[in-house]
Write an enzyme that holds these catalytic residues in place. Structure first.
Site, mmCIF file in Angstrom:
data_model
loop_
_atom_site.group_PDB
_atom_site.id
_atom_site.type_symbol
_atom_site.label_atom_id
_atom_site.label_comp_id
_atom_site.label_asym_id
_atom_site.label_seq_id
_atom_site.Cartn_x
_atom_site.Cartn_y
_atom_site.Cartn_z
ATOM 1 N N HIS A 51 -9.402 1.418 7.718
ATOM 2 C CA HIS A 51 -8.292 3.223 8.078
ATOM 3 C C HIS A 51 -8.710 3.353 9.210
ATOM 4 O O HIS A 51 -9.268 4.444 9.929
ATOM 5 C CB HIS A 51 -9.037 3.858 6.405
ATOM 6 C CG HIS A 51 -10.672 4.437 6.153
ATOM 7 N ND1 HIS A 51 -10.337 5.583 7.156
ATOM 8 C CD2 HIS A 51 -11.150 3.990 6.027
ATOM 9 C CE1 HIS A 51 -11.684 5.619 6.451
ATOM 10 N NE2 HIS A 51 -12.225 4.937 5.831
ATOM 11 N N SER A 69 -4.237 3.253 12.754
ATOM 12 C CA SER A 69 -5.029 4.509 13.509
ATOM 13 C C SER A 69 -6.377 4.147 14.615
ATOM 14 O O SER A 69 -6.402 3.127 15.418
ATOM 15 C CB SER A 69 -4.765 5.542 12.710
ATOM 16 O OG SER A 69 -4.587 6.852 13.579
#
Length: 314
Positions: free
Chosen positions: A70, A138
């Site tokens: 994540h 990201s």
């Protein structure tokens, strides 16, 4: 009683109970919502202990291992919705990084990308995973790239979703403003800032029940001091192009062309660094394609992996 009327009455009662729980007991309701999402995606919750940290993770599915990382401010459940399209094909392992989600938080620890890559290495070692396919969104994409460059023998392929780590990616207005002022919508001072965060990270924000938004917002606000420091360390991490000339891992680079967090020019920068790569630009999608368009994002990845398998079998 008319059976149809009875069914409608029962359904109405269920809705009333849910609405009440959602507002009166938001934390418990959010836990139930997350549990349901995990169950629908055939994921089980587990915990790994690595040196200096505990890293809860989700695991499920069958096939070759695919580890998903994540981004900043996120957690393992950023991938839960897309997981239901992936678990029939791959063995998913989705950890919380130290400092995020349900993982341990040490204000004295170092959280630069190289440190998170070391934590990822320790995590894989604990699980006995010698070689994996690796994906990240990201900050998670930056960590995945860093790990692949440092230990190429352990990474079969990369899946980079709006990945950080190159200078052009940091040319977004949002990050320029952060560097100039220290203000960043992804750092929530109060829970009331959560809607602004969703507007900034997605072009079409996905539906989230009140209980889940409340719980995520409260956690983010509580993490403000720690996450401000983690962001400072993250931004200070050396860019990939200053460390490596090329990274030869086969890679699918995905980027939402409406990303406000990282500039879409980062896709071309990554492709220059990763010669064995393919770029998939997603029209009308923001910073979190796996949340905003899970079916479409998974379909593109499965197509890529199928092509990779066909190439390897020649």
């Amino acid at each position: 009683m008319n059976p149809i009327f009875g069914f409608l009455l029962a359904s109405f009662a269920v809705v009333i109970v849910w609405v009440t729980l959602n507002r009166v007991f938001p934390r418990q309701a959010a836990k139930a919502v997350i549990g349901l999402e995990q169950w629908r995606s055939c994921l089980n919750s587990k915990i790994a202990t690595v040196p200096g940290a505990t890293m809860p993770y989700l695991e499920g599915g069958c096939g070759e291992p695919l580890v998903l990382i994540h981004g900043f401010g996120g957690d393992k459940d950023n991938f839960t919705r897309i997981a239901r399209f992936l678990t029939p094909h791959y063995h998913l392992i989705i950890p919380d990084l130290p400092g995020f989600g349900d993982a341990s938080r040490d204000p004295e620890a170092s959280y630069q990308v190289t440190d998170q890559a070391k934590s990822l290495c320790e995590f894989l070692n604990v699980l006995g995973l010698k070689r994996v396919h690796l994906g990240g969104n990201s900050m998670g994409g930056f960590i995945a790239c860093q790990f692949a460059a440092e230990q190429p023998e352990r990474v079969a392929s990369l899946w980079l979703l709006n990945a950080a780590g190159t200078t052009p990616a940091y040319e977004s207005d949002l990050l320029k403003r952060y560097l100039a002022t220290g203000e960043l919508p992804m750092l929530l001072r109060t829970a009331s800032d959560f809607n602004q965060l969703m507007q900034m990270t997605t072009r079409h924000p996905p539906f989230l029940p009140y209980s889940l938004k409340y719980t995520l917002a409260q956690r983010s606000a509580a993490d403000y001091v720690l996450h401000s420091e983690i962001m400072r360390q993250f931004i200070a991490s050396p860019m990939l192009e200053t460390q490596f000339n090329t990274i030869n891992t086969p890679t699918l680079i995905v980027w939402g062309d409406e990303d406000q967090v990282l500039h879409p020019a980062g896709a071309a920068a990554l492709q220059s660094l990763l010669p064995d790569s393919e770029v998939q630009m997603m029209a009308d999608i923001g910073h979190l394609p796996m949340l905003e368009a899970p079916r479409r994002t998974a379909r593109d990845y499965i197509r890529y992996r199928n092509g990779l398998s066909a190439e390897n079998n020649k």
